[in-house]
Design an enzyme around this catalytic site. Structure first.
Site, mmCIF file in Angstrom:
data_model
loop_
_atom_site.group_PDB
_atom_site.id
_atom_site.type_symbol
_atom_site.label_atom_id
_atom_site.label_comp_id
_atom_site.label_asym_id
_atom_site.label_seq_id
_atom_site.Cartn_x
_atom_site.Cartn_y
_atom_site.Cartn_z
ATOM 1 N N LYS A 182 0.353 -0.338 4.418
ATOM 2 C CA LYS A 182 1.411 0.489 3.822
ATOM 3 C C LYS A 182 2.549 0.510 4.830
ATOM 4 C CE LYS A 182 3.231 3.247 0.785
ATOM 5 N NZ LYS A 182 3.758 2.720 -0.489
ATOM 6 N N ASP A 215 -0.740 0.421 -2.484
ATOM 7 C CA ASP A 215 -0.511 0.992 -3.821
ATOM 8 C C ASP A 215 -0.413 -0.121 -4.864
ATOM 9 O OD1 ASP A 215 1.833 0.302 -2.477
ATOM 10 O OD2 ASP A 215 3.015 1.992 -3.194
ATOM 11 N N ASP A 243 -13.938 2.737 -4.155
ATOM 12 C CA ASP A 243 -14.335 3.549 -5.321
ATOM 13 C C ASP A 243 -13.748 2.938 -6.588
ATOM 14 O OD1 ASP A 243 -15.727 5.422 -3.727
ATOM 15 O OD2 ASP A 243 -15.048 7.095 -4.980
HETATM 16 MN MN MN Z 1 -16.108 6.496 -0.204
#
Ligand code: MN
Ligand code: IPM
Length: 347
Positions: A182, A215, A243
């Site tokens: 980033k 992002d 995730d």
């Molecule tokens: Mn995690």
């Protein structure tokens, strides 16, 4: 020769999923000698700590830890996690966290029109520094001007070792390395990371290296996951991305991880990516796939690549033919899935 493995089943669904992984490894007949360590939130209530003070001593002699999950509503998360897995990763300098994100045949994918051929990403997560360095503090507690500071720490050595590993992994796979930073908003740590990555890229001409803003990468994982091969990212960014990765590989229950220090003889810690899931704990319905897959990664670490491949094949066969747990479209219990993996190994 048998392998000595410590089992930290931990909290919530941890014991339920780890039991299936242990059963599956036992069915392989590779001679793993298990030692259960009762660390976790229950231990905390008895002893005031998540692990014994001499945990490093207790772990000596083991080649691996198979870990279930840590976390219970009765202990603040930052206390339970800094007293266990985060402490273990940092103190043992397990600087790499490998997270294969592959959609197995038979597992429903939430992305429309996508199948197993589209989702095969290896995440290489920096595992000891970045946003998880544990540096910071609080002051002016309770006052309107209260301050909380969390410092991200990036070192050249820390960036270099994890980036080099990622380049090596990409060279062995499809030859694409995507590094997520980033560096438009951050000016220091991620810029250092990018510079080290660009330097290393010259050493790996066979790898197509690309630098992507994290992002934008999150969007790309949804829009075109098939464009990704190896993704390397900082501790926090890779935590979040994996995730999302777990979701596109069928859910949190599917994802596996290896905490390791490649090139050393340090113990490895193998754990499903999911948490302790207190909402479903004790019902026997948690998906053991992530734990079983973590045992596959553990077998590779133990120098048992054939057994690892057999176990992964068996897991894939069960995902494809069932039984499956309800999070991946079935109705089975964890035990039924574990039994089916064992049956597939014996077939
Ligand atoms: Mn995690
Ligand atoms: C993970 C987990 C941990 C992490 C938590 C439990 C501290 O989310 O392994 O992905 O953030 O590393």
């Amino acid at each position: 020769m048998s392998h000595r493995v410590a089992v930290v089943a931990g909290d919530g669904v941890g014991p339920e999923v780890v039991a299936e992984a242990v059963k599956a490894v036992d069915a392989l007949g590779v001679g793993v000698e298990w030692t259960e360590l009762p660390w976790g939130s229950a231990w905390y209530h008895e002893h005031g700590r998540m692990m014994p003070e001499d945990w490093e001593e207790e772990l000596r002699g083991f080649q691996a830890v198979l870990l279930g999950a840590i976390g219970d509503p009765s202990v603040p998360d930052h206390v339970s996690l800094w007293g266990s897995i985060l402490e273990l990763r940092q103190r043992l300098d397990l600087w790499a966290n490998l997270r294969p994100c592959r959609l197995l045949p038979g597992i429903p994918c939430p992305l429309a029109g996508r199948g197993p051929e589209d989702i095969d990403i290896l995440f290489v997560r920096e595992n000891t520094e970045g946003e998880y360095a544990g540096v910071g503090g609080r002051s002016h507690r309770g006052l309107p001007g209260e301050v909380g500071i969390e410092v991200s720490v990036f070192t050249r050595a820390g960036c270099e070792r994890v980036l080099r590993l990622a380049f090596e992994c990409a060279a062995q796979r499809r030859g694409i390395l995507t590094s997520a930073t980033k560096s438009n908003a951050s000016r220091f740590g991620y810029v250092l990371w990018d510079e080290v990555a660009a330097e290393l890229a010259t050493e790996f001409p066979s790898v197509r290296y690309e630098r992507v803003l994290v992002d934008a990468l999150a969007a790309r994982m949804v829009r075109s996951p098939d464009s990704l091969d190896v993704v390397v990212a900082s501790n926090l960014f890779a935590d979040i991305l994996t995730d999302l990765g777990a979701a596109i590989q069928g859910g949190m229950g599917m994802a596996a991880s290896a905490n390791i220090a490649p090139g050393t003889s340090e113990i490895g810690i193998f754990e499903p990516v999911h948490g302790s899931a207190p909402d479903i704990a004790g019902q026997g319905i948690a998906n053991p796939a992530g734990a079983i897959w973590s045992a596959v990664l553990m077998l590779e670490h133990l120098g048992e690549p054939e057994a690892a491949a057999r176990l992964l094949d068996a897991l894939e066969a069960v995902c494809s033919e069932g039984p499956r747990t309800r999070d991946v479209g079935g109705t089975a219990t964890a035990r039924e899935v574990g039994d089916a993996v064992v049956a597939s190994l014996r077939a």
